[in-house]
Design an enzyme around this catalytic site. Structure first.
Site, PDB file in Angstrom:
ATOM      1  N   ASP A   1       0.755  -1.146   0.191  1.00  0.00           N
ATOM      2  CA  ASP A   1       0.171  -0.071  -0.099  1.00  0.00           C
ATOM      3  C   ASP A   1       0.987   1.433   0.010  1.00  0.00           C
ATOM      4  OD1 ASP A   1      -1.633   2.046   0.503  1.00  0.00           O
ATOM      5  OD2 ASP A   1      -3.035   0.964   1.989  1.00  0.00           O
ATOM      6  N   HIS A   2       1.033   1.964  -1.166  1.00  0.00           N
ATOM      7  CA  HIS A   2       1.653   3.010  -1.171  1.00  0.00           C
ATOM      8  C   HIS A   2       1.345   4.203  -0.265  1.00  0.00           C
ATOM      9  CE1 HIS A   2       5.264   4.987  -2.829  1.00  0.00           C
ATOM     10  NE2 HIS A   2       5.026   4.483  -4.045  1.00  0.00           N
ATOM     11  N   ARG A   3       0.406   4.250   0.374  1.00  0.00           N
ATOM     12  CA  ARG A   3      -0.078   5.312   1.315  1.00  0.00           C
ATOM     13  C   ARG A   3       0.659   5.292   2.499  1.00  0.00           C
ATOM     14  NH1 ARG A   3      -6.390   4.197   1.677  1.00  0.00           N
ATOM     15  NH2 ARG A   3      -5.389   2.093   2.180  1.00  0.00           N
TER      16      ARG A   3
END
Length: 462
Positions: free
Chosen positions: A434-436
């Site tokens: 998850d790039h968040r």
């Protein structure tokens, strides 16, 4: 002496007067009300066996109509989105009516059976079930009578049964759910009922053909070269094909995969030399240790050094550093996919971890996992190496920060620092994150640590 006597007489006299006054106080008449014992016909509801379950399928009824039930006794086996679980009764009584038969499905919260307190109430329960089912079927066939805009019913008290989403919408729109007419099975209040009561007009179906004006506008847009969104295309059926409906588990998997599409993810691959791990596996295999346990232990040890990869983002506004490292491992079972969870994998020794894994796999294939044994994962491991797959990408499960896809270990020519080639066993691992919450540098550092543990696996047995 006389004064003392006088004092004593005075005290005793006052005490006597006080006692007399107290006993002579007027007493208010007490009205004793005898408790009124009323018979009850209770509904057995479809329970929510997991946080993602919206409906359940009746696998089998443990009890039959007319059987006497005790509180805490298993009544029915329900197939949730992940496992088959026994459902217990919360009351003593007699199973009067089975509303939902074996093989049928019901929404969470819907009645699946009726429980009577005495034999005299069984006939009443059956009449109630017949009346509810008959009323719902006749209501769908007959022309509905005009209703008030807010969809309120009479003021007579009644038992309110509503879907969880309907209750949420009622609270959101400040609608008294006790005054909403339910159109679902057995008078159950649905989301559409609440929207109708709130005066919300449902969106028109996309399948309705556009009016002539819209069609003209579309043709004009095409003439000037303006891009137009294509309408949904109905694919033709292939002759001889068979349509198979999803199982409850497949519906849950499909829902989770669609939810995963809303998460911004990225993927990083990394080669890992496995010669030392292969040698260790040959030694511990005799003691019941599996390769899955070795990989899960290595991943857990690496996560302990890189907690951000073990974190999760669930609301899009913050992320959580999970206090436990729970490794979920994907397992293919008949009719679906499930991820049993090795809880606190970094704290368990290799042999206990492997024993725990075998127990989880047996329960998963028997569809007997408890919710906390499959929905508490913080990091997922998917291994297709045993099938000869050299590399693949995995879809990130909702609520987790990363998932690792492990390929097969194969002999590969590898050059050392001096330029000399040798044959070593190498596997490729791809991690979807998850790039968040996880960035490229975080994932690269984690994979470097994981590779070092695999290439020097002595710490796995400590």
């Amino acid at each position: 002496m006389a004064s003392l006597q006088s004092s004593a007489i005075s005290f005793s006299s006052s005490l006597g007067r006080f006692s007399t006054t107290r006993t002579m106080l007027p007493q208010k008449p007490r009205n004793y009300k005898l408790p009124v014992v009323e018979s009850k016909i209770r509904e057995i509801f479809m329970p929510a066996l997991s946080s993602t379950m919206t409906e359940g399928k009746i696998v089998s009824w443990v009890k039959s109509e007319g059987d006497v039930l005790s509180k805490g006794e298993s009544v029915v086996v329900v197939e949730s989105d992940k496992a088959d679980m026994d459902v217990e009764t919360f009351y003593d009584g007699i199973l009067a009516v089975i509303v939902v038969n074996e093989g049928e499905t019901a929404l969470v919260g819907a009645p699946i059976g009726l429980l009577a307190e005495t034999e005299d109430e069984i006939a009443e329960a059956k009449a109630k079930a017949k009346g509810q089912s008959g009323g719902s079927s006749s209501g769908s066939e007959s022309t509905p009578e005009p209703q008030s805009p807010v969809g309120v019913s009479s003021d007579e008290p009644k038992k309110i049964v509503a879907t969880p989403n309907a209750k949420k919408l009622a609270k959101q729109h400040k609608i008294d759910i006790n005054k909403v007419n339910g159109t679902g099975p057995f008078g159950r209040i649905t989301s559409e009922d609440v929207e109708k009561a709130a005066g919300i007009t449902p969106a028109p179906s996309k399948s309705i053909s556009p009016p002539p004006a819209a069609a003209t506008a579309t043709a004009a847009a095409q003439a000037v070269g303006t891009p137009v969104k294509a309408a949904p295309v109905s694919l033709p059926e292939i002759p001889g094909s068979t349509v198979v409906p999803f199982t409850t588990m497949q519906i849950a998997v499909s829902k989770n995969m669609m939810e995963s599409l809303s998460v911004p993810t990225f993927r990083v691959g990394y080669p890992v030399i496995t010669d030392a791990l292969d040698d260790l596996y040959l030694k511990v295999k005799k003691k019941g240790v599996t390769m899955t346990a070795l990989l899960a232990k290595a991943a857990a040890m690496a996560l302990a050094q890189h907690p951000v990869v073990n974190s999760s983002c669930k609301d899009g506004k913050s992320f959580t550093y999970n206090s436990s490292i729970n490794i979920a491992v994907a397992v293919a079972i008949n009719g679906g996919l499930i991820t049993p969870v090795l809880q606190d994998a970094d704290k368990l020794d290799l042999y206990l971890l492997s024993q725990k894994w075998k127990e989880l796999v047996e329960k998963a294939r028997a569809k007997q996992l408890q919710p906390h044994e499959y929905n508490s994962g913080t990091f997922t491991l998917s291994n297709l190496g045993m099938f000869g797959v050299d590399r693949f990408d995995a879809i990130l499960p909702p609520g987790q920060g990363a998932i690792m896809a492990v390929g097969a270990s194969k002999p590969t020519p590898v050059a050392n620092a001096d330029g000399f080639f040798s044959i070593k066993n190498k596997m490729l691992v791809n991690v979807t994150a998850d790039h968040r919450v996880v960035y490229g540098a975080d994932l690269a550092a984690f994979l470097q640590t994981f590779s070092k543990i695999i290439e020097n696996p002595d710490s796995l047995t400590m």
